[in-house]
Scaffold this active site. Structure first.
Site, short mmCIF file in Angstrom:
data_model
loop_
_atom_site.label_atom_id
_atom_site.label_comp_id
_atom_site.label_asym_id
_atom_site.label_seq_id
_atom_site.Cartn_x
_atom_site.Cartn_y
_atom_site.Cartn_z
N ASP A 247 56.54 38.48 33.53
CA ASP A 247 55.35 38.75 32.75
C ASP A 247 54.07 38.30 33.48
O ASP A 247 54.00 37.17 33.98
CB ASP A 247 55.47 37.99 31.41
CG ASP A 247 54.49 38.46 30.37
OD1 ASP A 247 54.55 39.64 30.00
OD2 ASP A 247 53.65 37.64 29.93
N GLU B 274 55.38 42.26 36.62
CA GLU B 274 54.39 43.02 35.87
C GLU B 274 53.05 42.73 36.52
O GLU B 274 52.51 41.63 36.40
CB GLU B 274 54.36 42.61 34.40
CG GLU B 274 53.49 43.54 33.58
CD GLU B 274 52.91 42.91 32.33
OE1 GLU B 274 52.51 43.65 31.43
OE2 GLU B 274 52.82 41.67 32.26
O1 TEU Z 1 51.33 42.07 29.01
C1 TEU Z 1 50.11 41.92 29.65
C2 TEU Z 1 49.42 43.23 29.65
O2 TEU Z 1 49.28 43.80 30.66
C3 TEU Z 1 48.90 43.84 28.39
O3 TEU Z 1 49.72 43.81 27.31
C4 TEU Z 1 47.60 43.24 28.01
O4 TEU Z 1 47.76 41.99 27.46
C5 TEU Z 1 46.89 43.99 26.95
O5 TEU Z 1 47.23 45.30 26.93
C6 TEU Z 1 45.41 43.83 27.19
O6 TEU Z 1 44.75 44.67 26.35
C7 TEU Z 1 52.31 41.09 28.98
C8 TEU Z 1 53.34 41.48 27.94
O7 TEU Z 1 53.94 42.68 28.33
C9 TEU Z 1 52.67 41.57 26.60
O8 TEU Z 1 53.52 42.06 25.59
C10 TEU Z 1 52.17 40.19 26.26
O9 TEU Z 1 51.43 40.23 25.07
C11 TEU Z 1 51.31 39.61 27.36
O10 TEU Z 1 51.81 39.81 28.66
C12 TEU Z 1 51.22 38.11 27.20
O11 TEU Z 1 52.46 37.54 27.48
#
Ligand code: TEU
Ligand code: CA
Length: 549
Positions: free
Chosen positions: A199, A253
């Site tokens: 993440d 990610e």
């Molecule tokens: O996601 C980070 C991310 O790229 C997006 O979800 C971002 O936070 C959002 O769209 C900004 O508008 C990761 C996970 O996939 C997500 O589900 C989590 O909420 C986030 O990190 C925090 O852990």
């Protein structure tokens, strides 16, 4: 180019809360996944990526971890996890779990200790700063609204949180923090898991000067957060200390990262990570919660960039995940041509260069949900960003209108298994969130029965891809980058050559193409015969055709 299992196989992401509820409490769980493994096997899936299954207060649905070595109680027990893993391996499939170590929950024991006093041994596990006059240490913003700093009244300092205030960021400068993370990784690797999806991994290294962001940087703070000076050093250390000792896949990610940094992170000579997700394609036309029109020429450029990097990088290809709306609603036509355009998108991602990653429900063409009010959303991001949206000049109605295209919650409605209560997600009439009412017609049971369904089209393409080295390893060439409606590209290298023709529009058209002489049509989403001669081809709306030589 080296061959690897994770280049040849297809990944399927499960968002456990919304997948299948085995005990009738309205929350998907691990035993629910075990019960559906034969379905995934039938589809041709090799690798399952499980969104977080760890103990969590669920401020952000598990992306806020309280205990990394415990299973979330709503999802089951450690024994259920062990059963799931062995049932996956028994079917010759693999399991990738989510590693969320940029931040923890504020209920994690490390944080409870850390905030208890200035001199606590865990103080330095997180990022604490003194206030700047009467205001936070700098102007960093949180993705879920407001400042990225929260004041702790007890010790009179602020802690950093890029996401919600219940997700404090870890201090990776502290070697003890890094060793704790490696220890958590080994705990799960020694159970036999097959890899990690990491993440927001580019955020782990912070710029230590903590300067204010300029007004242009404030528009995309992720670019600064993802460019910390020690990122590559930390990943190399993680690789040497942990990953290199196991035959596993690591997928970062890569939110916010520059292209060069992403290429470095996944360059096999650098020994950091294997794969990365980048957001260019899935977020095309998006600015925060505002979804604007996008055009096919720009989309093609992004695929071209992904595919034509170096022999030492390997792309991923995906159009869905739990943070984005449904692909058929964004890239296809989910009203008039839902089935046909969903099949076209299946062909697109299963014939590109890169490891395909599917998301639950994509394989039956699940659509966005129609939300009638802002209160209907579950995602903390929606309310968190409301005041910012209003300040930017949007009305509540405009915000809702945009959320109906862009919200993360479209992908979090529950999986549609059949036409019974809650779409078969739970056997009780309970649901932690919502089932999209279109489950009456759009569901797995219907699609399984119908040989021409979206599901069976995915299944056919997956097995076709796996049987063809050239579709996996072949070079990628965009044959007509300028065309506004047709996406046509070639994949070849060794024995076979493939031409894929996709009409990504609602109109019928004739496409002039003088090079199909030696090719024959292998797969299409057409019900009627395809009419082509070596010089031109007549395309119907959303036609997807795969030719082979
Ligand atoms: O996601 C980070 C991310 O790229 C997006 O979800 C971002 O936070 C959002 O769209 C900004 O508008 C990761 C996970 O996939 C997500 O589900 C989590 O909420 C986030 O990190 C925090 O852990
Ligand atoms: Ca349950």
């Amino acid at each position: 180019m080296t061959r690897n299992w994770w280049k040849e196989q297809v990944i399927y992401q499960i968002y456990p809360r919304s997948f299948y509820d085995s005990n009738g409490d309205g929350i998907g769980d691990l035993n629910g996944i075990t019960l559906k493994l034969d379905y995934l096997k039938f589809l041709g899936i090799d690798i399952i990526w499980l969104s977080p299954h760890f103990d969590s207060p669920n401020d952000d649905n598990g992306y806020d971890i309280r205990n990394y070595k415990m299973v979330m109680k709503e999802f089951g027990t450690m024994e259920d996890f062990d059963n799931l893993l062995s049932a996956i391996h028994k079917r010759n499939m693999k399991l990738v779990i989510d590693l969320v170590v940029n931040h923890t929950s504020d209920e994690h024991d490390w944080f409870l200790q850390s905030k208890s006093s200035l001199s606590n041994n865990f103080r330095d596990y997180y990022i604490w700063k003194k206030e700047n006059g009467n205001i936070p240490p700098n102007n960093y913003t949180s993705f879920f609204g407001g400042s990225a700093w929260e004041k702790d009244e007890n010790t009179n300092e602020y802690y950093l949180h890029y996401f919600s205030k219940k997700q404090p960021d870890l201090n990776w400068e502290n070697v003890d923090v890094r060793n704790e993370v490696y220890n958590i990784m080994k705990f799960w690797l020694d159970k036999g898991i097959d890899g990690f999806r990491m993440d927001v991994i580019p955020f782990i290294s912070k710029h230590q000067d903590f300067n204010d962001l300029s007004s242009s940087e404030l528009k995309n703070p992720e670019k600064i957060y993802a460019s910390g000076p020690r990122l590559h050093e930390f990943l190399k250390e993680m690789n040497i200390k942990v990953l290199s000792n196991y035959d596993v896949v690591s997928i970062g990610e890569a939110f916010g990262i520059t292209h060069n940094s992403m290429l470095k992170m996944t360059d096999e000579r650098e020994k950091e990570l294997n794969l990365a997700f980048i957001f260019d394609i899935i977020r095309i036309g998006r600015k925060n919660w505002i979804q604007n029109n996008w055009n096919l020429q720009d989309l093609k450029k992004m695929f071209d960039f992904q595919s034509n990097t170096t022999d030492f990088n390997w792309p991923t290809v995906f159009l869905n995940n739990h943070d984005n709306p449904r692909s058929v609603s964004k890239f296809g036509n989910d009203i008039k041509y839902r089935i046909k355009s969903a099949k076209l998108l299946a062909m697109l991602i299963l014939t590109q260069k890169g490891t395909p990653i599917l998301y639950q429900g994509e394989e039956i063409g699940m659509t966005n949900h129609k939300f009638d009010s802002i209160n209907q959303f579950d995602d903390l991001e929606v309310l968190g960003n409301l005041s910012k949206a209003l300040k930017s000049g949007l009305s509540r109605k405009d915000y809702l209108y945009n959320l109906n295209m862009s919200s993360r919650d479209h992908s979090r409605t529950t999986m549609q298994w059949n036409d019974k209560i809650q779409g078969g997600f739970s056997f009780e009439n309970k649901n932690w969130f919502l089932a999209n009412p279109n489950f009456k017609t759009i569901n797995v049971e219907n699609d399984k029965k119908n040989p021409n369904s979206i599901l069976n089209f995915y299944k056919k393409l997956i097995s076709f891809r796996k049987a063809s080295k050239d579709l996996v390893y072949g070079d990628y060439q965009d044959l007509d980058p300028k065309h506004k409606k047709v996406f046509i590209y070639k994949r070849d290298k060794l024995n076979n050559s493939y031409v894929i023709i996709l009409n990504m529009s609602d109109s019928a058209l004739t496409y002039n193409f003088n090079n199909l002489t030696e090719y024959s049509l292998k797969i299409s989403n057409r019900e009627s015969k395809v009419n082509y001669c070596p010089k031109k081809i007549k395309l119907l709306p959303w036609d997807a055709l795969l030719f082979k030589k």
